[in-house]
Design an enzyme around this catalytic site. Structure first.
Site, PDB file in Angstrom:
ATOM      1  N   CYS A  66      42.989  18.568  36.210  1.00 42.92           N
ATOM      2  CA  CYS A  66      43.800  17.447  35.025  1.00 42.92           C
ATOM      3  C   CYS A  66      44.859  18.248  34.813  1.00 42.92           C
ATOM      4  CB  CYS A  66      43.629  16.480  34.521  1.00 42.92           C
ATOM      5  SG  CYS A  66      41.982  15.514  34.291  1.00 42.92           S
ATOM      6  N   ARG A  69      45.439  21.271  39.832  1.00 42.57           N
ATOM      7  CA  ARG A  69      45.023  21.689  38.887  1.00 42.57           C
ATOM      8  C   ARG A  69      43.796  20.023  38.928  1.00 42.57           C
ATOM      9  NH1 ARG A  69      45.911  24.341  34.671  1.00 42.57           N
ATOM     10  NH2 ARG A  69      45.035  22.379  33.003  1.00 42.57           N
ATOM     11  N   TRP A 109      41.490  15.318  38.102  1.00 45.67           N
ATOM     12  CA  TRP A 109      40.515  15.355  38.598  1.00 45.67           C
ATOM     13  C   TRP A 109      38.905  14.364  37.648  1.00 45.67           C
ATOM     14  CZ3 TRP A 109      35.225  17.576  36.766  1.00 45.67           C
ATOM     15  CH2 TRP A 109      35.087  17.914  37.858  1.00 45.67           C
ATOM     16  N   GLY A 158      40.601  17.435  29.286  1.00 49.78           N
ATOM     17  CA  GLY A 158      39.888  17.172  28.265  1.00 49.78           C
ATOM     18  C   GLY A 158      38.758  16.618  28.801  1.00 49.78           C
ATOM     19  N   GLU A 185      30.815  35.744  47.990  1.00 50.66           N
ATOM     20  CA  GLU A 185      32.046  35.589  47.581  1.00 50.66           C
ATOM     21  C   GLU A 185      32.601  34.845  48.844  1.00 50.66           C
ATOM     22  OE1 GLU A 185      33.963  34.369  45.678  1.00 50.66           O
ATOM     23  OE2 GLU A 185      36.090  35.070  47.229  1.00 50.66           O
ATOM     24  N   LYS A 210      33.606  31.226  50.308  1.00 49.92           N
ATOM     25  CA  LYS A 210      34.953  30.486  50.583  1.00 49.92           C
ATOM     26  C   LYS A 210      34.542  30.044  52.203  1.00 49.92           C
ATOM     27  CE  LYS A 210      37.517  31.493  48.202  1.00 49.92           C
ATOM     28  NZ  LYS A 210      36.751  32.503  46.804  1.00 49.92           N
ATOM     29  N   GLU A 224      32.993  26.061  49.674  1.00 50.48           N
ATOM     30  CA  GLU A 224      34.189  25.451  49.439  1.00 50.48           C
ATOM     31  C   GLU A 224      35.723  24.492  49.925  1.00 50.48           C
ATOM     32  OE1 GLU A 224      36.688  27.136  45.745  1.00 50.48           O
ATOM     33  OE2 GLU A 224      36.444  29.295  47.295  1.00 50.48           O
ATOM     34  N   HIS A 280      12.164  38.722  52.732  1.00 48.37           N
ATOM     35  CA  HIS A 280      11.506  38.120  51.484  1.00 48.37           C
ATOM     36  C   HIS A 280      11.788  37.105  50.987  1.00 48.37           C
ATOM     37  CE1 HIS A 280      10.845  43.000  49.843  1.00 48.37           C
ATOM     38  NE2 HIS A 280      12.355  42.374  49.728  1.00 48.37           N
ATOM     39  N   LYS A 291      41.606  23.568  40.568  1.00 46.37           N
ATOM     40  CA  LYS A 291      41.823  25.157  40.578  1.00 46.37           C
ATOM     41  C   LYS A 291      41.867  25.804  39.260  1.00 46.37           C
ATOM     42  CE  LYS A 291      43.686  28.650  41.804  1.00 46.37           C
ATOM     43  NZ  LYS A 291      43.038  29.477  42.528  1.00 46.37           N
TER      44      LYS A 291
HETATM   45  O1  M6R Z   1      40.406  30.540  36.604  1.00 43.78           O
HETATM   46  P1  M6R Z   1      38.910  31.442  36.640  1.00 43.78           P
HETATM   47  O2  M6R Z   1      38.295  32.941  37.605  1.00 43.78           O
HETATM   48  O3  M6R Z   1      38.375  31.650  35.848  1.00 43.78           O
HETATM   49  O4  M6R Z   1      37.791  30.166  37.411  1.00 43.78           O
HETATM   50  C1  M6R Z   1      36.872  30.102  38.011  1.00 43.78           C
HETATM   51  C2  M6R Z   1      36.502  29.224  38.963  1.00 43.78           C
HETATM   52  O5  M6R Z   1      36.464  28.245  38.329  1.00 43.78           O
HETATM   53  C3  M6R Z   1      37.160  29.895  40.615  1.00 43.78           C
HETATM   54  O6  M6R Z   1      37.227  31.246  40.763  1.00 43.78           O
HETATM   55  C4  M6R Z   1      36.318  29.401  41.657  1.00 43.78           C
HETATM   56  O7  M6R Z   1      34.602  29.455  41.970  1.00 43.78           O
HETATM   57  C5  M6R Z   1      37.218  29.105  42.683  1.00 43.78           C
HETATM   58  N1  M6R Z   1      37.518  27.530  43.638  1.00 43.78           N
HETATM   59  C6  M6R Z   1      36.855  30.054  43.869  1.00 43.78           C
HETATM   60  O8  M6R Z   1      37.096  29.989  44.647  1.00 43.78           O
END
Ligand code: M6R
Length: 619
Positions: free
Chosen positions: A2, A27, A75, A102, A492, A496, A499, A515, A614
């Site tokens: 949000c 956001r 959001w 919030g 990572e 990527k 998401e 395993h 974000k």
């Molecule tokens: O702002 P932050 O680094 O604390 O955010 C953590 C995660 O929400 C953030 O890294 C999220 O996993 C991303 N979308 C990854 O690309």
């Protein structure tokens, strides 16, 4: 999670609010809304499901005049994304409208109580409870809006950043925060009076003023057209606002000719990391200077262990940081998911150092984890990108990434910024502890300095990933493998892809395949292996053999000149040679590009992938 924008001054509010919503859209983007008071004193609310552009369309031909207003991009947490649940919400009498970022945890109990008192609700949201509660307080205590907000918030459990308009007082704007960010921008009108902007972060404000005030938890502010700004806490104690000058420019918030922020941010990495290490890494004197470590070196020299708390991508960079710090500093390091740490009653001692890694500096779980650590007396260090963010302010000291605003929801330059910052941190501690030989320290300093150029090389030499990526448009699964420093890179790379393309992907330590996960391998399964010609090279080669003999498709990340793995692979990305500990900074780049181009070939919205936001300011 949000975004909030607000304005009060001499200018028309609508264009400022809409532009601000576009900047904050990263956001949350499932619905948007706006509320204005026009010159005749009409308080209007317009809302639409979907993006800000849908809101703009929906208000075409309607009266959006007025020099005071608030706006919101959502959001969804409570209630599905639709126009009814979108913010702003009216109070029952329609005298108030409110936006909120919030979660109000006790909203059900509050709603039941308000319903008993005759109030009716239109939406399923926790936010509507807030605006109704404020109105209820105004009516029962016969008080003004400001006092009613104070009274209402004393009854609220949870996190909030709110902004409120009052129809019967069209010349004032009230806002408050606890747990969710809110910034007040202070500008000057053409007639020389103060005008005020509100934003969940600085991006909607920077165009108009670089003078801002970061509202603190449990502070309420009132701004009016005469230029008055008063801030108190919930107990009505006056607070002195601290005016801060923003170090940000507008270019950083634009795509700069790239089709997406994500691609821009991937290509920005060499320069972003040059800025990150500037003034901190000194190749002439072979030194690392981090004021956070220099000023508190005893905390690090004498600590029993380091705990790093983070989420998502930041957790992956933290894992690389653990490997590096343990190797360089001989200090045990634990990496914790902040969301688990905060609730599992962990052992935290005063001689622990707790590092929070967070791009946004606002992640609710990470913030709660350090608050818990603070209660136990640990020393807190923040590694954040957003200047003035809640985590940066809640920690004792820390290091900013200085990689510039990251707008794409999928984190790229913040990841490499975090990794290089954790390496700087490890080196700075190692220097104080004398835990690595001087010649090795010098070699590492020299090599770290070369990383931005090597990143540039990696970007320039993997330009055909876009064509290659199209082959995977219809793939259902991916596996990513790496060992040692490259295991977190595998995690990572998989995140990527998941998401932004919505393809299922898993990252594993390469040796763990046998395993269990090896059962997944068949000719349909693309396996991305990070296989630099460094430590454990031979072992990774064996792991590749194991996959090949089960007909898996190998996509490898190899060191320039390595023909062996290249020949074993269906496709290879090249990176220049570097020390083991710095390979992640290069190896992640082709994986970022791969996920970007696969997502593009699937027609995904890479900057605003579904269900994500974000900055995760709710738990
Ligand atoms: O702002 P932050 O680094 O604390 O955010 C953590 C995660 O929400 C953030 O890294 C999220 O996993 C991303 N979308 C990854 O690309």
């Amino acid at each position: 999670m949000c975004g909030i924008v607000g304005y009060i001054g001499d200018q028309e509010a609508y264009p400022i609010l809409i532009k601000g919503l576009h900047r904050l859209e990263y956001r949350g983007y499932d619905s948007a809304g706006i509320s204005l008071i026009n010159a005749q004193g009409t308080l209007s609310v317009y809302k639409a499901k979907g993006k800000v552009s849908a809101l703009e369309k929906s208000v075409e031909g309607k009266d959006v005049s007025g020099t005071i207003g608030i706006a919101h991009t959502r959001w969804a947490t409570h209630g599905e994304p639709n126009a009814t649940n979108a913010h702003p919400h009216f109070s029952q009498s329609k005298n108030l409208s409110l936006v909120h970022n919030g979660i109000i945890e006790n909203y059900k109990a509050l709603r039941t109580e308000l319903e008993k008192n005759g109030m009716t609700f239109c939406s399923e949201t926790d936010t509507e409870v807030l605006v109704q509660l404020v109105e209820y307080m105004m009516n029962t205590h016969r008080c003004d809006l400001y006092t009613a907000v104070q009274l209402a918030l004393k009854n609220v459990i949870g996190a909030y950043a709110i902004a409120i308009l009052e129809k019967s007082h069209p010349d004032q704007l009230v806002c408050a925060r606890k747990g969710s960010p809110l910034i007040i921008g202070v500008g000057t009108t053409s007639s020389g009076r103060k005008e005020f902007y509100l934003g969940s972060d600085a991006t909607p404000i920077i165009e108009y003023t670089n003078q801002v005030i970061y509202l603190n938890d449990e502070e309420i502010a009132i701004m009016d057209r005469t230029g008055r700004l008063d801030i108190t806490n919930l107990s009505n104690v006056k607070q002195t606002p601290q005016l801060v000058t923003l170090q940000m420019n507008l270019d950083q918030l634009e795509k700069g000719g790239y089709p997406h922020f994500m691609l821009k941010e991937i290509w920005e990495q060499p320069n972003a990391l040059r800025t990150c290490i500037r003034g901190r890494l000194n190749v002439v004197d072979k030194d690392v200077l981090l004021s956070g470590i220099i000023d508190h070196k005893d905390k690090f020299i004498n600590c029993r262990r380091i705990i790093i708390c983070a989420c998502g991508t930041s957790w992956h960079s933290a894992l690389i940081g653990k490997y590096f710090i343990e190797e360089a500093c001989q200090i045990p390091v634990e990496v914790e998911y902040a969301s688990e740490f905060r609730y599992r009653n962990p052992v935290i001692r005063p001689d622990d150092v707790v590092i929070a890694v967070s791009q946004s500096g606002e992640t609710a779980d990470t913030l709660a984890a350090i608050q818990l650590a603070k209660e136990h007396g640990a020393f807190l260090y923040g590694i954040c990108n957003v200047i003035g963010s809640s985590i940066a302010r809640a920690t004792h000291t820390g290091t900013y990434l200085h990689v510039g605003p990251e707008i794409g929801v999928a984190s790229t330059k913040a990841f490499t910024g975090q990794v290089i910052t954790l390496c700087l941190l490890g080196l700075a501690i190692a220097k104080e502890k004398k835990s690595i030989p001087e010649d090795l320290f010098h070699l590492l300093v020299d090599e770290l300095q070369k990383i931005p150029d090597k990143m540039q090389w990696t970007l320039e030499n993997n330009k055909d990933i876009d064509k290659f990526a199209q082959m995977f448009t219809y793939c259902k699964n991916f596996i990513y493998l790496g060992r040692g420093y490259n295991y977190p890179v595998a995690l990572e790379g998989a995140l990527k892809l998941k998401e932004i393309s919505y393809i299922h992907a898993e990252g594993y330590p390469a040796a763990e395949m046998k395993h269990g996960p090896i059962a997944l391998i068949d000719e349909e399964m693309p396996v991305v292996v990070i296989a630099p010609k460094r430590g454990m090279y031979e072992k990774v080669v064996s792991n590749i053999q194991e996959i090949k003999s089960r007909k898996g498709k190998i996509i490898s990340v190899v060191t320039e000149g390595d023909e062996v793995v290249k020949n074993m692979s269906d496709y290879s990305f090249v990176i220049p040679d570097t020390r083991d500990c710095f390979v992640p900074l290069l190896a992640v780049i082709p994986l970022q590009l791969l996920s970007y181009y696969v997502a593009i070939s699937k027609g995904r919205n890479v900057d605003q992938p579904r269900n994500l936001a974000k900055s995760v300011t709710v738990e």
